[in-house]
Design an enzyme around this catalytic site. Structure first.
Site, PDB file in Angstrom:
ATOM      1  N   ASP A   1      -0.511   4.994   0.952  1.00 38.06           N
ATOM      2  CA  ASP A   1      -0.844   5.909   2.045  1.00 38.06           C
ATOM      3  C   ASP A   1      -0.858   5.187   3.392  1.00 38.06           C
ATOM      4  O   ASP A   1      -1.568   4.191   3.579  1.00 38.06           O
ATOM      5  CB  ASP A   1      -2.232   6.524   1.811  1.00 38.06           C
ATOM      6  CG  ASP A   1      -2.271   7.307   0.510  1.00 38.06           C
ATOM      7  OD1 ASP A   1      -1.246   7.903   0.147  1.00 38.06           O
ATOM      8  OD2 ASP A   1      -3.323   7.307  -0.135  1.00 38.06           O
TER       9      ASP A   1
ATOM     10  N   ASP B   1       0.832  -1.198   0.000  1.00 37.01           N
ATOM     11  CA  ASP B   1       0.000   0.000   0.000  1.00 37.01           C
ATOM     12  C   ASP B   1       0.875   1.259   0.000  1.00 37.01           C
ATOM     13  O   ASP B   1       2.049   1.218   0.376  1.00 37.01           O
ATOM     14  CB  ASP B   1      -0.868  -0.045   1.268  1.00 37.01           C
ATOM     15  CG  ASP B   1      -1.823   1.106   1.365  1.00 37.01           C
ATOM     16  OD1 ASP B   1      -2.323   1.578   0.324  1.00 37.01           O
ATOM     17  OD2 ASP B   1      -2.082   1.549   2.507  1.00 37.01           O
TER      18      ASP B   1
END
Lengths: 172, 172
Positions: free
Chosen positions: B9, B7
């Site tokens: 963020d 991922d």
């Protein structure tokens, strides 16, 4: 609910029509579909790499006939994702999402994937015009959308479809 | 080669630091990590929805400590994909790709995925800070990256990791 991964360029969006238009603009003569069939896009359109990096190229593409109606029906019966190999052309990302929002407003942001390689995509059915995307797909059904660049190739283990009405007859 | 979906963020990019900065700018007082821990981002930062739709928000995020070095090593041993739920914020797409190109130049466009839902992602290992992404992941290993918004939740079947050095110790 079965998941379908639907490609954009050459499946929902008519890139060849735009290549023909821009190629005519740059060379003065419009090629016929017959002339470009069985040739790669690089062979058929000398400036194709320039075109796909040009802002507005993707935003203005025409929608494939019947794709709106058929995709809306598929969307009611399947877990539909639009999967576009777009990260090669970063300028296309926002254009592609705007284009989808305009022409396929029933497709939500949750259903959109912009990627480079499609080998990370997990779905049951894939509709695509490129062998490189279909060949490593592990779902049970892969439909090759007929386009000039793949027209003279053996569909192999994929099923060739010629238009969205045919997709409807298979999946609906 | 095993595939890892990483991922952006809250894992590679420090969104909380920017929320704290902008929240201080708008409210005059900087909250502490302790104050925002165990609260959703909406609870902790009243204007968070405005922030994430603001151009420049994503482009300027700081890189998580040690993530460059560890991801470079992972990239040599695993099939690494960066998978970001970005289509909710169309203005972020180009910014996120620019940010990756600047800070993680060894990540190619083929390795980037911008999506909405991550349920379509097929990988062996997922590193994410959101339960909604990890909970329907079907790979064999899911790492929950510790962030204030998930700090007081039970990690459940996922393994909580606190920083990139810990990820290195597990995966390298």
């Amino acid at each position: 609910m079965q998941r379908i991964a639907v490609d954009m360029d050459g499946v929902l969006a008519d890139v060849v029509e735009r290549f023909l238009e821009w190629d005519e603009r740059d060379h003065g003569v419009r090629q016929t579909i017959e002339q470009v069939s069985g040739r790669t896009e690089q062979e058929a359109f000398p400036f194709v790499r320039k075109y796909v990096y040009t802002p507005t190229f993707f935003r203005g593409l025409k929608v494939m006939p019947d794709s709106k109606e058929v995709l809306a029906e598929l969307n009611a019966r399947y877990d539909v994702f639009i999967v576009s190999a777009a990260t090669e052309f970063p300028q296309s990302l926002a254009e592609k999402q705007e284009w989808l929002t305009e022409h396929f407003p029933f497709i939500t942001w949750q259903q959109i994937v912009f990627c480079g390689s499609k080998k990370i995509i997990q779905a049951d059915i894939m509709i695509d015009d490129l062998f490189k995307n279909l060949d490593h797909f592990q779902g049970h059904s892969s439909l090759l959308f007929d386009q000039p660049h793949n027209a003279r190739a053996d569909a192999g283990r994929h099923r060739r479809v010629y238009n969205w009405k045919e997709i409807a007859s298979i999946l609906l």
